[in-house]
Motif scaffolding. Sequence first.
Motif, PDB file in Angstrom:
ATOM      1  N   UNK A 224       0.685  -1.239   0.084  1.00 20.97           N
ATOM      2  CA  UNK A 224      -0.169   0.177  -0.007  1.00 20.97           C
ATOM      3  C   UNK A 224       0.771   1.103   0.101  1.00 20.97           C
ATOM      4  N   UNK A 225       2.002   1.182   0.615  1.00 20.16           N
ATOM      5  CA  UNK A 225       2.929   2.369   0.559  1.00 20.16           C
ATOM      6  C   UNK A 225       3.480   2.602  -0.624  1.00 20.16           C
ATOM      7  N   UNK A 226       3.466   1.832  -1.530  1.00 19.78           N
ATOM      8  CA  UNK A 226       4.019   2.025  -3.010  1.00 19.78           C
ATOM      9  C   UNK A 226       3.142   1.999  -3.995  1.00 19.78           C
ATOM     10  N   UNK A 227       2.165   1.122  -4.142  1.00 21.03           N
ATOM     11  CA  UNK A 227       1.303   1.118  -5.032  1.00 21.03           C
ATOM     12  C   UNK A 227       0.421   2.323  -5.100  1.00 21.03           C
ATOM     13  N   UNK A 228      -0.125   2.888  -6.406  1.00 20.10           N
ATOM     14  CA  UNK A 228      -0.797   4.082  -6.304  1.00 20.10           C
ATOM     15  C   UNK A 228      -2.179   3.793  -5.773  1.00 20.10           C
ATOM     16  N   UNK A 229      -2.742   2.677  -6.135  1.00 22.39           N
ATOM     17  CA  UNK A 229      -3.919   2.169  -5.395  1.00 22.39           C
ATOM     18  C   UNK A 229      -3.891   0.714  -5.450  1.00 22.39           C
TER      19      UNK A 229
ATOM     20  N   UNK B 254      -8.146  -5.591   6.517  1.00 19.85           N
ATOM     21  CA  UNK B 254      -7.316  -4.923   7.489  1.00 19.85           C
ATOM     22  C   UNK B 254      -6.849  -3.490   7.128  1.00 19.85           C
ATOM     23  N   UNK B 255      -6.350  -3.501   5.922  1.00 23.73           N
ATOM     24  CA  UNK B 255      -5.739  -2.110   5.417  1.00 23.73           C
ATOM     25  C   UNK B 255      -6.948  -1.216   5.435  1.00 23.73           C
ATOM     26  N   UNK B 256      -8.115  -1.565   4.774  1.00 21.92           N
ATOM     27  CA  UNK B 256      -9.083  -0.836   4.715  1.00 21.92           C
ATOM     28  C   UNK B 256      -9.577  -0.125   5.876  1.00 21.92           C
ATOM     29  N   UNK B 257      -9.500  -0.668   6.852  1.00 24.63           N
ATOM     30  CA  UNK B 257      -9.917  -0.101   8.106  1.00 24.63           C
ATOM     31  C   UNK B 257      -8.918   0.610   8.872  1.00 24.63           C
ATOM     32  N   UNK B 258      -7.834   0.878   8.303  1.00 23.06           N
ATOM     33  CA  UNK B 258      -6.967   1.763   8.965  1.00 23.06           C
ATOM     34  C   UNK B 258      -7.399   3.186   8.690  1.00 23.06           C
ATOM     35  N   UNK B 259      -7.228   4.254   9.447  1.00 21.39           N
ATOM     36  CA  UNK B 259      -8.045   5.307   9.200  1.00 21.39           C
ATOM     37  C   UNK B 259      -7.237   6.379   8.355  1.00 21.39           C
ATOM     38  N   UNK B 260      -6.142   6.040   7.864  1.00 25.76           N
ATOM     39  CA  UNK B 260      -5.337   7.028   6.725  1.00 25.76           C
ATOM     40  C   UNK B 260      -5.617   6.333   5.529  1.00 25.76           C
ATOM     41  N   UNK B 261      -6.503   5.235   5.171  1.00 27.91           N
ATOM     42  CA  UNK B 261      -6.574   4.970   4.050  1.00 27.91           C
ATOM     43  C   UNK B 261      -7.953   5.104   3.450  1.00 27.91           C
ATOM     44  N   UNK B 262      -8.081   5.871   2.120  1.00 29.66           N
ATOM     45  CA  UNK B 262      -9.161   6.261   1.483  1.00 29.66           C
ATOM     46  C   UNK B 262      -9.486   5.106   0.370  1.00 29.66           C
ATOM     47  N   UNK B 263     -11.088   4.967   0.486  1.00 27.03           N
ATOM     48  CA  UNK B 263     -11.503   3.835  -0.655  1.00 27.03           C
ATOM     49  C   UNK B 263     -11.704   4.647  -1.853  1.00 27.03           C
ATOM     50  N   UNK B 264     -11.227   4.070  -2.870  1.00 23.49           N
ATOM     51  CA  UNK B 264     -11.793   4.680  -4.084  1.00 23.49           C
ATOM     52  C   UNK B 264     -12.059   3.564  -5.353  1.00 23.49           C
TER      53      UNK B 264
ATOM     54  N   UNK C 278      -7.533   0.791  -2.559  1.00 23.93           N
ATOM     55  CA  UNK C 278      -7.335   1.709  -1.431  1.00 23.93           C
ATOM     56  C   UNK C 278      -6.135   2.719  -1.842  1.00 23.93           C
ATOM     57  N   UNK C 279      -6.192   3.977  -1.330  1.00 16.77           N
ATOM     58  CA  UNK C 279      -5.295   4.721  -1.705  1.00 16.77           C
ATOM     59  C   UNK C 279      -4.936   5.693  -0.434  1.00 16.77           C
ATOM     60  N   UNK C 280      -3.713   5.600   0.043  1.00 13.55           N
ATOM     61  CA  UNK C 280      -3.430   6.035   1.306  1.00 13.55           C
ATOM     62  C   UNK C 280      -3.454   7.647   1.474  1.00 13.55           C
ATOM     63  N   UNK C 281      -3.976   8.263   2.350  1.00 11.09           N
ATOM     64  CA  UNK C 281      -3.764   9.852   2.399  1.00 11.09           C
ATOM     65  C   UNK C 281      -2.196  10.124   2.047  1.00 11.09           C
ATOM     66  N   UNK C 282      -1.918  11.195   1.186  1.00  9.33           N
ATOM     67  CA  UNK C 282      -0.816  11.328   0.537  1.00  9.33           C
ATOM     68  C   UNK C 282       0.286  11.591   1.544  1.00  9.33           C
TER      69      UNK C 282
END
Length: 667
Positions: free
Chosen positions: A237-242, A263-273, A277-281
């Motif tokens: 998730x840290x490297x892939x664009x989505x 698990x990743x989706x439940x992290x509060x800095x992850x945005x679902x698109x 999943x796209x982490x907050x920049x």
Amino acid sequence: MVSVGERLSTARVRAFIGRDEQLERFGAALTGDPQAPFAFYVFGPGGIGKSTLLRRLADHARAAGRLLLELDGRFVSRDPADFERAAGPFLDVPGTVLFVDSFEHCQWLESWLWHHFLPRAADGTLVVLAGRLAPQPQWAADPAWSELLHVTELEPFSAEQARSLLVAARIRPELRDRVLRFAGGNPLALSLAAAAGSAGCSREEIWAPSADVLRTLLTGLIGEVPSAGHRRALEVAAQAYATSEELLAAVLPEEDAHLLFSWLRDLPFMESTHQGLHPHDAARETLAADLRWRAPNAFVTMRRRLADEYLRILREAPEERVWTVTDELFYLFREGKTLARLRTWSREAEVHDRPLHPADLDVVLRMAEETEGRASADLVRYWAQRQPGAFSVYRLVSTGRVVAFTARLALPAPPDPEDLATDPVVAAAWQHTEATAPVRPGEHIGISRFSVYPERYQVPSRVIDLSSSRAQAESARARGRAYGFAVWRDAETWAERVRGTLGDTGARPRVGAHSYGLFAVDWRQVPVDAWLQRFMVDTDEPVRSGPSPVSRSAFEQAVREALTHWRDAGAFAACALLRARLAADLGDPVEELRALLRSAVDDLAQDPRGVRAREALMAGYFSGAPTQEAAARRIGLPFGTYRRHLRQGLDLLCEDLWQRELHGPPE
């Protein structure tokens, strides 16, 4: 029963803090107040709460019964026509509300939106744009827009608002002051602190003052991850664009992708698109920096896995997905010094490309003559007649004006004598191949012959970014491409820029008053997969050829390609497997490799698991059956059963051939 959407909306209402003015103005617009704005533009730095505000406004619009269109600027096409198709109801359905988040990623649309799109809105519609950059000042100052546009720069929370957020998150009273001193009024920092809860906030070392607030917050929030698999999912998730569940399954085949994705989706800095999943920049950059520092080898390994998967998708993707996948592939290497010399990553003066239309030819010829002279323009005319599909024209998104063109030629062996006599640059390319490693029948060369952008002639620009992406994607997808060439007039400058990625042939062919540098890569010696390694390791040193010049995924793709063309001698002669190590010492590579494949398939029957697998492979690739369904009928199996045996056969065959690739033939 309360729906999930309603529960989410209720939770957002409870957690939402501040932004009263924006809610009030938007609410008035929803009621049809004639004095209310039509367009809302929200801007501010990362983590200030723009996306949170947009979700809250969307809840209001949904509750009012409005049709919602929600677009994410990170995934908006470069072509305004694609944006218009996606937002079509905004022009046709009265009362529609259009939301565009992360607008800074498609800021090049701004002038086009104000000039061409928004004035055609259906009755009663509203639009909300949110991004990091302020709008161009002329729109807020324009009397025609001043009453229709409301611009808001979001500010940090006040001390009272920040404290309210921590109270709502049930942070213990004795810890709140410590968190407030640490996070200030930054909504993202406060939200991450709230998500960590009192258990995380109680650790003094986590909440000690630090210049790197987000890193400390993420460390406290994530803590000890549940398993090594979860850690690897974070590395993805840290490297892939989505990050989609499908991508996780591909790069972490030994893990439970569904569990990790949840698990990743439940992290509060992850945005679902819509793409995953796209982490907050800000969170992504912090997470990536931490992982790169803490486990550099694991970080590079994951980058390689992702690159292999993107290449696989690129080779199999339908045409409309090619450029998206290419962008995602090179996003992996955006910070490297090697790629930085070649790409601008700029969104200024944004352009989009389209195939050459006959009506564009006069403009293209005029550009060529103005920048390179009459002789070059004559060559542009020649190649536009010979290979019109090789040309792309580039238009400004804001106005539609043609500002540049490029041409990427594909030239089969043997070369056409007329081409050699007409174009000195193409002749020099073929002379180079003859002097180094001749191109065999069935192979071809690719040459980025023209790159003409008069306003930024042959300097790094978005035009060159896009054209390079096209060339690299074509090289990855093409069958039988022996060489890739690029042509630059300022040869010495470009020799430095392409150092480590293309070799200077030394040829300086002359067209009219100008000479040009010719740069090349032999894709048979350095396959695309290996070529990308120099971006992964970020070095100028040539890629060393090891026991196998290709990755496992690229090798398996080459095996499938060879099987597909086994009965077509011409197509088989150009297949990528002939460039693998296992074919290097064959006296007659084409015929001996065909025999090797047939023998390896026959050998599967020596294992009881492989008897049916061999039958499926024989029927599917060697029997001449016109379709897979016909192959299944030929051996008397239901189609689903046949496909299962075929997949097993391909897995067994690829494993056997890969071992030969690495270690040579079995004794």
